[in-house]
Design a protein around this motif. Structure first.
Motif, PDB file in Angstrom:
ATOM      1  N   ALA A  54       0.810  -1.223   0.000  1.00 35.43           N
ATOM      2  CA  ALA A  54       0.000   0.000   0.000  1.00 35.43           C
ATOM      3  C   ALA A  54       0.846   1.277   0.000  1.00 35.43           C
ATOM      4  CB  ALA A  54      -0.919  -0.019   1.218  1.00 35.43           C
ATOM      5  N   GLY A  55       2.037   1.219   0.610  1.00 31.09           N
ATOM      6  CA  GLY A  55       2.868   2.422   0.716  1.00 31.09           C
ATOM      7  C   GLY A  55       3.289   2.993  -0.628  1.00 31.09           C
ATOM      8  N   THR A 115      -2.953   3.720   3.369  1.00 26.96           N
ATOM      9  CA  THR A 115      -2.446   2.380   3.675  1.00 26.96           C
ATOM     10  C   THR A 115      -3.410   1.739   4.682  1.00 26.96           C
ATOM     11  OG1 THR A 115      -1.067   3.225   5.444  1.00 26.96           O
ATOM     12  CG2 THR A 115      -0.054   3.089   3.269  1.00 26.96           C
ATOM     13  N   PHE A 116      -3.156   0.482   5.028  1.00 32.68           N
ATOM     14  CA  PHE A 116      -4.086  -0.222   5.928  1.00 32.68           C
ATOM     15  C   PHE A 116      -3.729  -0.041   7.391  1.00 32.68           C
ATOM     16  CE2 PHE A 116      -3.724  -2.404   1.940  1.00 32.68           C
ATOM     17  CZ  PHE A 116      -5.046  -2.434   1.541  1.00 32.68           C
ATOM     18  N   ARG A 117      -2.430  -0.126   7.679  1.00 34.54           N
ATOM     19  CA  ARG A 117      -2.038  -0.214   9.079  1.00 34.54           C
ATOM     20  C   ARG A 117      -1.540   1.101   9.671  1.00 34.54           C
ATOM     21  NH1 ARG A 117      -1.891  -4.571   6.567  1.00 34.54           N
ATOM     22  NH2 ARG A 117      -3.025  -6.327   7.454  1.00 34.54           N
ATOM     23  N   GLN A 131       0.693  -6.377  -3.665  1.00 37.96           N
ATOM     24  CA  GLN A 131      -0.417  -6.701  -2.767  1.00 37.96           C
ATOM     25  C   GLN A 131      -1.551  -5.713  -2.990  1.00 37.96           C
ATOM     26  OE1 GLN A 131       1.346  -7.646   1.399  1.00 37.96           O
ATOM     27  NE2 GLN A 131       2.946  -6.579   0.289  1.00 37.96           N
ATOM     28  N   PHE A 138      -9.370 -11.509   3.899  1.00 40.41           N
ATOM     29  CA  PHE A 138      -8.695 -12.260   4.967  1.00 40.41           C
ATOM     30  C   PHE A 138      -9.377 -13.613   5.139  1.00 40.41           C
ATOM     31  CE2 PHE A 138      -7.301  -7.990   6.026  1.00 40.41           C
ATOM     32  CZ  PHE A 138      -5.946  -8.224   6.260  1.00 40.41           C
ATOM     33  N   VAL A 187       1.561  -9.292   6.445  1.00 41.16           N
ATOM     34  CA  VAL A 187       0.512 -10.180   5.952  1.00 41.16           C
ATOM     35  C   VAL A 187       1.123 -11.322   5.140  1.00 41.16           C
ATOM     36  CG1 VAL A 187      -1.521 -10.298   4.451  1.00 41.16           C
ATOM     37  CG2 VAL A 187      -1.241  -8.378   6.011  1.00 41.16           C
ATOM     38  N   GLU A 189      12.752   5.659   3.623  1.00 42.83           N
ATOM     39  CA  GLU A 189      12.250   6.840   2.910  1.00 42.83           C
ATOM     40  C   GLU A 189      10.886   6.515   2.312  1.00 42.83           C
ATOM     41  OE1 GLU A 189      14.953   8.577  -0.031  1.00 42.83           O
ATOM     42  OE2 GLU A 189      16.611   7.578   0.996  1.00 42.83           O
ATOM     43  N   LYS A 190      10.238   7.573   1.843  1.00 45.02           N
ATOM     44  CA  LYS A 190       8.998   7.366   1.087  1.00 45.02           C
ATOM     45  C   LYS A 190       9.335   6.678  -0.235  1.00 45.02           C
ATOM     46  CE  LYS A 190       6.324  11.204   2.793  1.00 45.02           C
ATOM     47  NZ  LYS A 190       5.662  12.447   2.472  1.00 45.02           N
ATOM     48  N   ALA A 191       8.318   6.099  -0.843  1.00 45.91           N
ATOM     49  CA  ALA A 191       8.534   5.363  -2.094  1.00 45.91           C
ATOM     50  C   ALA A 191       9.174   6.240  -3.170  1.00 45.91           C
ATOM     51  CB  ALA A 191       7.200   4.797  -2.590  1.00 45.91           C
TER      52      ALA A 191
HETATM   53  N1  APR Z   1       6.124   5.358   0.772  1.00 47.06           N
HETATM   54  C1  APR Z   1       6.462   4.090   1.093  1.00 47.06           C
HETATM   55  N2  APR Z   1       5.927   3.420   2.111  1.00 47.06           N
HETATM   56  C2  APR Z   1       5.000   4.046   2.838  1.00 47.06           C
HETATM   57  C3  APR Z   1       4.562   5.364   2.568  1.00 47.06           C
HETATM   58  C4  APR Z   1       5.184   6.031   1.469  1.00 47.06           C
HETATM   59  N3  APR Z   1       4.861   7.273   1.122  1.00 47.06           N
HETATM   60  N4  APR Z   1       3.610   5.694   3.483  1.00 47.06           N
HETATM   61  C5  APR Z   1       3.437   4.625   4.279  1.00 47.06           C
HETATM   62  N5  APR Z   1       4.273   3.637   3.902  1.00 47.06           N
HETATM   63  C6  APR Z   1       4.458   2.293   4.466  1.00 47.06           C
HETATM   64  C7  APR Z   1       4.096   2.142   5.931  1.00 47.06           C
HETATM   65  O1  APR Z   1       5.211   2.527   6.739  1.00 47.06           O
HETATM   66  C8  APR Z   1       3.804   0.652   6.016  1.00 47.06           C
HETATM   67  O2  APR Z   1       4.954  -0.099   6.369  1.00 47.06           O
HETATM   68  O3  APR Z   1       3.615   1.422   3.779  1.00 47.06           O
HETATM   69  C9  APR Z   1       3.387   0.275   4.590  1.00 47.06           C
HETATM   70  C10 APR Z   1       1.928  -0.053   4.453  1.00 47.06           C
HETATM   71  O4  APR Z   1       1.661  -1.195   5.215  1.00 47.06           O
HETATM   72  P1  APR Z   1       0.204  -1.813   5.268  1.00 47.06           P
HETATM   73  O5  APR Z   1      -0.777  -0.718   5.503  1.00 47.06           O
HETATM   74  O6  APR Z   1       0.254  -2.940   6.225  1.00 47.06           O
HETATM   75  O7  APR Z   1      -0.017  -2.318   3.760  1.00 47.06           O
HETATM   76  P2  APR Z   1       0.461  -3.667   3.078  1.00 47.06           P
HETATM   77  O8  APR Z   1       1.770  -4.130   3.626  1.00 47.06           O
HETATM   78  O9  APR Z   1       0.347  -3.456   1.611  1.00 47.06           O
HETATM   79  O10 APR Z   1      -0.676  -4.634   3.558  1.00 47.06           O
HETATM   80  C11 APR Z   1      -0.723  -5.939   3.083  1.00 47.06           C
HETATM   81  O11 APR Z   1      -2.851  -6.317   4.095  1.00 47.06           O
HETATM   82  O12 APR Z   1      -4.978  -5.477   4.563  1.00 47.06           O
HETATM   83  C12 APR Z   1      -4.239  -6.322   3.770  1.00 47.06           C
HETATM   84  O13 APR Z   1      -4.793  -7.183   1.681  1.00 47.06           O
HETATM   85  C13 APR Z   1      -4.371  -6.000   2.313  1.00 47.06           C
HETATM   86  O14 APR Z   1      -2.706  -6.057   0.571  1.00 47.06           O
HETATM   87  C14 APR Z   1      -2.956  -5.661   1.904  1.00 47.06           C
HETATM   88  C15 APR Z   1      -2.114  -6.413   2.900  1.00 47.06           C
END
Ligand code: APR
Length: 225
Positions: A10-11, A20-22, A86, A144, A173, A209-211
């Protein structure tokens, strides 16, 4: 040509404006994840779940890929690239990536609740919307508790990686988070995340860092390899 495998989460889409989710106390756009992203949640309140994904779909159609998506797509000029994401958005594709595997499904597709029919879908989905065989459709999302059909293919792809880039995922996950263990021993791994998980592997370079900026750092590192 070297093969770069990318595991994105998601990041990578956060800078496009998708949450993002978490990062929000276990809530996803104000909802408990278990209410909107499980088969049980759908059985209990299908309207809520359909509305929730209708909102996500509408939002997706309003946002654009960011520079991290574009930089990943541009890697195809010099490398064979496979993106294992993901994410259920299509921002990698819209940025130009041609080889994208969606582990957790796609927001712009619908699936029959009775069989494996998958159809393109870019409008609101309602109770009463049916597949060609007359069954209710649902979002083509891996919830899930559901199997991840693409995982075996993703594992085989990871085994062929010369370089792994992990970007924007909390690595919480499974089975997705376990994919990094299938790259050959000694494969360089770059992990971009402002709040990275602990990955214990001596071949991992963590880029906090950010993406968008993290991808620039990775590109610089690749050019000096
Ligand atoms: N750039 C990069 N990373 C970032 C940014 C950014 N600008 N902003 C936030 N993040 C990071 C956060 O620090 C976090 O580690 O993105 C990550 C997002 O983590 P999750 O919200 O857990 O997302 P993800 O890992 O994709 O979740 C996996 O969980 O809910 C399920 O199916 C859903 O595919 C998803 C899976």
């Amino acid at each position: 040509m070297k093969h770069i495998v990318v595991l994105s989460g998601a990041g990578v889409s956060a800078e496009s404006g998708l949450k993002t989710f978490r990062d929000a106390d276990g809530l996803w756009e104000g909802h408990n994840v278990m209410d909107v992203a499980t088969p049980e949640g759908f059985a209990k309140n299908p309207e809520l779940v359909l509305t929730f994904y209708n909102e996500r779909r509408k939002q997706l159609l309003e946002v654009k890929p960011n520079s991290a998506h574009f930089d990943l797509a541009a890697l195809e000029q010099d490398y064979k690239v496979t993106i294992i994401t993901q994410n259920v958005d299509d921002l990698h594709e819209r940025a130009g990536s041609t080889n994208v595997i969606h582990l957790h499904g796609e927001l712009l597709k619908a699936r029959s609740i009775k069989n494996n029919d998958i159809l393109p879908w870019n409008t609101d989905m309602k109770l009463g919307d049916l597949c060609a065989q007359g069954h209710q459709i649902r979002p083509h999302i891996v919830w899930f508790g559901e199997a991840v059909p693409m995982i075996d293919e993703a594992i085989e792809i990871c085994k062929t990686a010369d370089i792994l880039i992990i970007v924007g995922t909390s690595m919480q996950v499974y089975p997705a988070a376990g994919l990094k263990d299938f790259v050959k021993s000694g494969t360089p791994i770059f992990y971009i995340d402002p709040k990275p998980a602990d990955i214990h592997d001596k071949y991992v370079t963590t880029i906090k860092e950010k993406a968008s900026t993290g991808m620039k750092t990775v590109i610089k590192a690749l050019s000096s390899q």
